[in-house]
Design a protein around this motif. Structure first.
Motif, PDB file in Angstrom:
ATOM      1  N   GLY A 271       4.243   6.301   6.778  1.00  0.00           N
ATOM      2  CA  GLY A 271       3.025   6.142   5.991  1.00  0.00           C
ATOM      3  C   GLY A 271       3.286   5.648   4.582  1.00  0.00           C
ATOM      4  O   GLY A 271       2.502   4.863   4.040  1.00  0.00           O
ATOM      5  N   HIS A 272       4.398   6.073   3.977  1.00  0.00           N
ATOM      6  CA  HIS A 272       4.720   5.635   2.608  1.00  0.00           C
ATOM      7  C   HIS A 272       4.968   4.123   2.574  1.00  0.00           C
ATOM      8  O   HIS A 272       4.534   3.431   1.652  1.00  0.00           O
ATOM      9  CB  HIS A 272       5.950   6.382   2.089  1.00  0.00           C
ATOM     10  N   VAL A 273       5.676   3.609   3.590  1.00  0.00           N
ATOM     11  CA  VAL A 273       5.958   2.170   3.651  1.00  0.00           C
ATOM     12  C   VAL A 273       4.668   1.381   3.825  1.00  0.00           C
ATOM     13  O   VAL A 273       4.441   0.362   3.158  1.00  0.00           O
ATOM     14  CB  VAL A 273       6.940   1.860   4.809  1.00  0.00           C
ATOM     15  N   LEU A 274       3.779   1.845   4.706  1.00  0.00           N
ATOM     16  CA  LEU A 274       2.504   1.154   4.932  1.00  0.00           C
ATOM     17  C   LEU A 274       1.640   1.158   3.670  1.00  0.00           C
ATOM     18  O   LEU A 274       1.043   0.144   3.306  1.00  0.00           O
ATOM     19  CB  LEU A 274       1.750   1.799   6.095  1.00  0.00           C
ATOM     20  N   GLY A 275       1.570   2.294   3.009  1.00  0.00           N
ATOM     21  CA  GLY A 275       0.789   2.391   1.775  1.00  0.00           C
ATOM     22  C   GLY A 275       1.324   1.481   0.694  1.00  0.00           C
ATOM     23  O   GLY A 275       0.563   0.833  -0.042  1.00  0.00           O
ATOM     24  N   SER A 276       2.646   1.407   0.600  1.00  0.00           N
ATOM     25  CA  SER A 276       3.277   0.541  -0.406  1.00  0.00           C
ATOM     26  C   SER A 276       3.024  -0.932  -0.092  1.00  0.00           C
ATOM     27  O   SER A 276       2.712  -1.726  -0.986  1.00  0.00           O
ATOM     28  CB  SER A 276       4.785   0.819  -0.451  1.00  0.00           C
ATOM     29  N   GLU A 277       3.141  -1.286   1.184  1.00  0.00           N
ATOM     30  CA  GLU A 277       2.959  -2.684   1.597  1.00  0.00           C
ATOM     31  C   GLU A 277       1.561  -3.186   1.258  1.00  0.00           C
ATOM     32  O   GLU A 277       1.388  -4.263   0.665  1.00  0.00           O
ATOM     33  CB  GLU A 277       3.206  -2.782   3.105  1.00  0.00           C
ATOM     34  N   ALA A 278       0.535  -2.419   1.617  1.00  0.00           N
ATOM     35  CA  ALA A 278      -0.847  -2.843   1.371  1.00  0.00           C
ATOM     36  C   ALA A 278      -1.176  -2.865  -0.117  1.00  0.00           C
ATOM     37  O   ALA A 278      -1.792  -3.811  -0.617  1.00  0.00           O
ATOM     38  CB  ALA A 278      -1.820  -1.929   2.113  1.00  0.00           C
ATOM     39  N   SER A 279      -0.767  -1.827  -0.851  1.00  0.00           N
ATOM     40  CA  SER A 279      -1.114  -1.738  -2.280  1.00  0.00           C
ATOM     41  C   SER A 279      -0.391  -2.808  -3.094  1.00  0.00           C
ATOM     42  O   SER A 279      -0.971  -3.374  -4.032  1.00  0.00           O
ATOM     43  CB  SER A 279      -0.802  -0.344  -2.820  1.00  0.00           C
TER      44      SER A 279
END
Length: 361
Positions: A271-279
């Protein structure tokens, strides 16, 4: 039909994927022009029509009562001769995780030029790789299309992920008499940053919370005073039984700009990687103050080509998808797109539209 009656589109041009096919067929339906698409998806590992493209092609055949040659799996050449656009309720069951939104991308412009409202129910993948997630269509495409005087209503009945799909959506389209020229030039000031992080199936809600926290932290690092509201959702078993996770973030500005960025969970979901990618992707759009994001560029080209008057959009560097869409639109309609790279690195795209009128209203 004589070979000279067809407009021939080279499907291997630039992007070399499904973009040329989708846009050529949509414009063929709207303009009533027979089209021949050759070298379909020539730059892909498995060239030719995939399940998704074949379903979209057969759908447009049904919508326009068209004569079609080459509508078989892996075909690299298609001839398509449309008749008239028929408003109706249409159903497509891909029986795979084929992208629902890419099928809608083919049919939506066509149904805008029908005589009455239409409904399109498609089963397949709502959130899959290499395609806009269904949330992007609802929250980013819809407000951008309203600039052209067009719209739709999209409901998700069930979510579907790779590899099984099994998602279902309902698209309702009201026809337009014409498309107005769209103006995407005034960024204004950032008004609202929001998003939704979701997970489904056996995946714990903590994954969505990780997306939320990382995405908010990234936005606040760059814009400490900016409010950033991200909802976390665990889809119920009634909405989907399969595992899936992803995030969509949007930025709205006082200039009416709506930008979107998304990330989709693969096999090992962090989840941290996905959140970082989108933001990080959204933050880059905001920093550059562009008015159309990378994934909206190509989707707007067909509407700019058909509109009454001169449309303008200020975006970032043009993607291969967008350059392909421009090439196909110019060949099919005869309009000309002007592309200028501005000193700040932004790209200005303008087009005096064809002024297509809906003859069925």
């Amino acid at each position: 039909m004589d070979a000279n009656d067809f407009v021939e589109i080279d499907g291997s041009y630039l992007e070399g994927g499904g973009q040329a096919l989708r846009n050529a067929l949509s414009l063929s339906c709207i303009l009533g022009k027979p089209v021949r698409v050759v070298k379909i998806r020539a730059n892909r590992p498995n060239p030719g029509l995939s399940h998704q493209h074949l379903h979209g092609l057969d759908l447009l055949r049904d919508i326009t009562n068209a004569d079609v040659v080459g509508n078989v799996l892996l075909s690299t050449k298609v001839e398509f001769t449309p008749r008239t656009i028929l408003d109706n309720t249409y159903r497509v069951d891909t029986r795979t995780a084929a992208s629902i939104t890419l099928i809608y991308q083919m049919a939506l412009p066509v149904l805008l030029f029908a005589g009455r409202s239409s409904r399109l129910i498609v089963s397949g993948g709502t959130n899959v790789a290499f395609a806009p997630p269904v949330e992007y269509m609802q929250q980013v495409l819809l407000p951008n299309l309203k600039r052209f005087g067009a719209g739709f209503e999209l409901k998700v009945q069930q979510y579907g992920f790779y590899p099984r799909g099994k998602g279902t959506c309902q698209l309702d389209v009201q026809p337009v008499a014409k498309l107005n020229a769209g103006q995407f030039m005034d960024f204004g000031r950032i008004n609202l940053v929001s998003g939704v992080g979701f997970c489904a199936g056996r995946l714990p809600v903590n994954i969505a919370i990780d997306m939320q926290q990382t995405a908010q932290r990234e936005i606040h690092r760059l814009w400490p005073e900016q409010e950033c509201t991200i909802e976390t959702v665990k889809h119920s078993p009634e909405k989907t039984r399969d595992n899936g996770a992803g995030i969509l973030m949007t930025a709205n500005t006082t200039g009416g700009v709506v930008l979107g960025a998304s990330a989709l969970g693969k096999k090992r979901i962090d989840g941290h990687v996905l959140g970082s990618e989108a933001s990080c992707q959204l933050a880059e759009y905001m920093r550059k103050e562009i008015c159309v994001d990378d994934y909206m560029q190509d989707q707007l080209i067909i509407y700019m080509a058909l509109a009454v008057g001169r449309s303008r959009m200020r975006t970032g560097r043009l993607t291969k998808h967008t350059r392909t869409a421009i090439h196909v639109a110019e060949q099919m309609t005869g309009v000309k797109f002007d592309v200028t790279v501005e000193p700040g690195g932004q790209t200005l795209v303008t087009c005096e539209g064809l002024g297509q009128l809906n003859k069925l209203i």
